[in-house]
Scaffold this active site. Structure first.
Site, PDB file in Angstrom:
ATOM      1  N   CYS A  87      -4.799   2.131  32.855  1.00  0.00           N
ATOM      2  CA  CYS A  87      -4.989   0.688  32.913  1.00  0.00           C
ATOM      3  C   CYS A  87      -4.253  -0.050  31.817  1.00  0.00           C
ATOM      4  CB  CYS A  87      -6.479   0.375  32.846  1.00  0.00           C
ATOM      5  SG  CYS A  87      -7.294   1.186  31.478  1.00  0.00           S
TER       6      CYS A  87
HETATM    7  C1  LIG Z   1      -8.357   5.977  31.948  1.00  0.00           C
HETATM    8  S1  LIG Z   1      -7.942   7.656  31.835  1.00  0.00           S
HETATM    9  C2  LIG Z   1      -9.002   8.366  33.036  1.00  0.00           C
HETATM   10  C3  LIG Z   1     -10.390   8.666  32.598  1.00  0.00           C
HETATM   11  C4  LIG Z   1     -11.150   9.491  33.584  1.00  0.00           C
HETATM   12  N1  LIG Z   1     -11.069   8.973  34.924  1.00  0.00           N
HETATM   13  C5  LIG Z   1     -12.610   9.665  33.227  1.00  0.00           C
HETATM   14  O1  LIG Z   1     -13.433   9.540  34.125  1.00  0.00           O
HETATM   15  O2  LIG Z   1     -12.970   9.973  32.092  1.00  0.00           O
HETATM   16  C6  LIG Z   1      -6.415   7.714  32.696  1.00  0.00           C
HETATM   17  C7  LIG Z   1      -5.817   9.125  32.768  1.00  0.00           C
HETATM   18  O3  LIG Z   1      -4.711   9.085  33.662  1.00  0.00           O
HETATM   19  C8  LIG Z   1      -3.763  10.041  33.229  1.00  0.00           C
HETATM   20  N2  LIG Z   1      -2.499   9.682  33.895  1.00  0.00           N
HETATM   21  C9  LIG Z   1      -1.744   8.579  33.693  1.00  0.00           C
HETATM   22  N3  LIG Z   1      -0.725   8.537  34.561  1.00  0.00           N
HETATM   23  C10 LIG Z   1      -0.841   9.644  35.337  1.00  0.00           C
HETATM   24  C11 LIG Z   1      -0.110  10.153  36.432  1.00  0.00           C
HETATM   25  N4  LIG Z   1       0.949   9.516  36.897  1.00  0.00           N
HETATM   26  N5  LIG Z   1      -0.523  11.305  36.995  1.00  0.00           N
HETATM   27  C12 LIG Z   1      -1.592  11.965  36.522  1.00  0.00           C
HETATM   28  N6  LIG Z   1      -2.339  11.528  35.490  1.00  0.00           N
HETATM   29  C13 LIG Z   1      -1.975  10.380  34.921  1.00  0.00           C
HETATM   30  C14 LIG Z   1      -3.790   9.941  31.731  1.00  0.00           C
HETATM   31  O4  LIG Z   1      -3.333  11.145  31.145  1.00  0.00           O
HETATM   32  C15 LIG Z   1      -5.285   9.659  31.461  1.00  0.00           C
HETATM   33  O5  LIG Z   1      -5.964  10.851  31.136  1.00  0.00           O
END
Ligand SMILES: C[S@@+](CC[C@H](N)C(=O)[O-])C[C@H]1O[C@@H](n2cnc3c(N)ncnc32)[C@H](O)[C@@H]1O
Length: 377
Positions: free
Chosen positions: A114
């Site tokens: 985000c």
């Molecule tokens: C806001 S965090 C998610 C937190 C998680 N949903 C939770 O419940 O605790 C966003 C995550 O998306 C991952 N991320 C960002 N872009 C990504 C992509 N294109 N593919 C896979 N993971 C991605 C980041 O590494 C990060 O860990």
């Protein structure tokens, strides 16, 4: 007998035990806050959790996810490498393989990154290409056909220049889902933190119980609210034997600042006591501030160990929040293991990025209770 504090629980429930299963796919899974909430809700209802796919492209949060959900099929990869087809197009070869391996899915959850539309960042970054990852959730739904889709994000996602929420809603509707969205105040879910989240909920039309609307499902039961003392009061003098209980080192200047706040029973640092570069800018009054026991904390970010990044001064101790305290304020019980993180920075980012499990717990509970989510029905 008084029931034990839910955050003090050190024994992980056996989330995988049970004859009936809730099958959850978690994309952008991070350390698994959303999966944990779904697992807790399933466990409360005698359902076992199964995670046929969890994806995050960072190794460190994935290691933490795996340590907490050892049976999950968790992968370190980009979500768009698993769901690589255009929305509305026939599934690609990769997508066909993914769908075959994953099988039937009850709940598809995801918190796409985000940074592009967080109010904590510059407003001009709302058209960050990362925002389009939000739409990958719609593509994943098209490929996997889960009963329910939950997409979590910051409230500002609705102002995104790519209109990802509107476009995702249109796509999900087109492929047979009923969609509704809401803004949730986490304090109302029992999380002692002034954090707001945007939730988009989509239910496959055939999974929607007769007489229920998808909007009804977003009407959460109000939970008991809690203050900071409830979450971290017992950790005030915690031993620092464990890495997670060690606060960040502070500069002598910052030590003086927090001590001054404690001695003068003040929560906000007067302008003249701030570093020169922060003087005069009162839009960030919470910076260099001290938390109050009787109130919720401000939003926990990866900066919780730094006075200069927000109101992260401990209510009574001359230090900032420890990782353990930050995890508690995010709603992680003590049985959730963060020790797979290798560096302190990783630990802070993992905890700050996590979604409070209460969010998916409350929602999943409602979906199970109303028989929208029950894989055997
Ligand atoms: C806001 S965090 C998610 C937190 C998680 N949903 C939770 O419940 O605790 C966003 C995550 O998306 C991952 N991320 C960002 N872009 C990504 C992509 N294109 N593919 C896979 N993971 C991605 C980041 O590494 C990060 O860990």
């Amino acid at each position: 007998m008084a029931s034990r504090h839910p955050l003090h629980e050190v024994r992980r429930p056996d989330f995988e035990l049970g004859e009936r299963h809730l099958r959850v796919v978690d994309l952008f899974a991070g350390c698994g806050g959303l999966t944990l909430g779904a697992a807790q809700a399933a466990h409360d209802h005698g359902l076992a959790i199964e995670v046929p796919l969890a994806v995050d492209f960072e190794q460190a949060p994935s290691d933490v996810f795996k340590a907490n959900f050892p049976k999950a099929n968790a992968h370190v990869a980009a979500v768009e490498s698993y769901f690589d087809g255009a929305i509305g197009a026939e599934p690609t070869r990769t997508e066909l393989n993914v769908s075959e391996q994953v099988g039937a899915v009850d709940l598809l959850i995801g918190g796409p990154p985000c940074q592009g539309h967080s109010n904590l960042n510059n407003h001009t970054r709302r058209d960050d290409p990362k925002n389009r990852l939000y739409l990958r959730m719609a593509r994943a739904a098209e490929v996997l056909r889960p009963r329910v889709v939950v997409i979590e994000n910051v409230p500002a996602v609705v102002h995104d220049s790519q209109q990802v929420v509107t476009r995702t809603t249109e796509e999900l509707t087109r492929i047979g889902y009923r969609v509704a969205a809401t803004r949730v105040e986490l304090v109302q879910l029992g999380i002692p933190q002034t954090r707001r989240r945007h939730i988009l909920l989509a239910v496959r039309s055939d999974a929607l119980t007769a007489g229920l609307s998808v909007e009804d499902l977003l009407k959460f039961e109000p939970q008991n609210t809690h203050d900071l003392r409830w979450a971290i009061g017992d950790l005030e003098h915690a031993s620092t034997d464990r890495w997670i209980d060690v606060p960040s080192r502070m500069s002598p200047e910052n030590q003086k600042r927090i001590q001054w706040l404690i001695d003068h029973d003040e929560l906000n640092l007067p302008n003249e006591r701030r570093p020169k570069c922060h003087q005069g800018d009162h839009s960030y009054v919470s910076m260099y501030g001290r938390l109050a026991w009787s109130q919720p904390a401000q939003t926990i970010t990866s900066g919780f160990g730094s006075m200069g990044q927000g109101r992260y001064g401990h209510p009574s101790q001359p230090r900032t929040l420890t990782p353990h305290e930050a995890a508690r304020i995010q709603g992680f019980p003590d049985y959730f293991r963060f020790d797979a993180a290798v560096t302190r920075t990783q630990l802070s980012v993992i905890i700050g990025n996590a979604v409070p499990p209460a969010l998916s717990r409350v929602l999943t509970t409602r979906l199970i209770a109303l028989r929208v989510l029950d894989s055997d029905s």
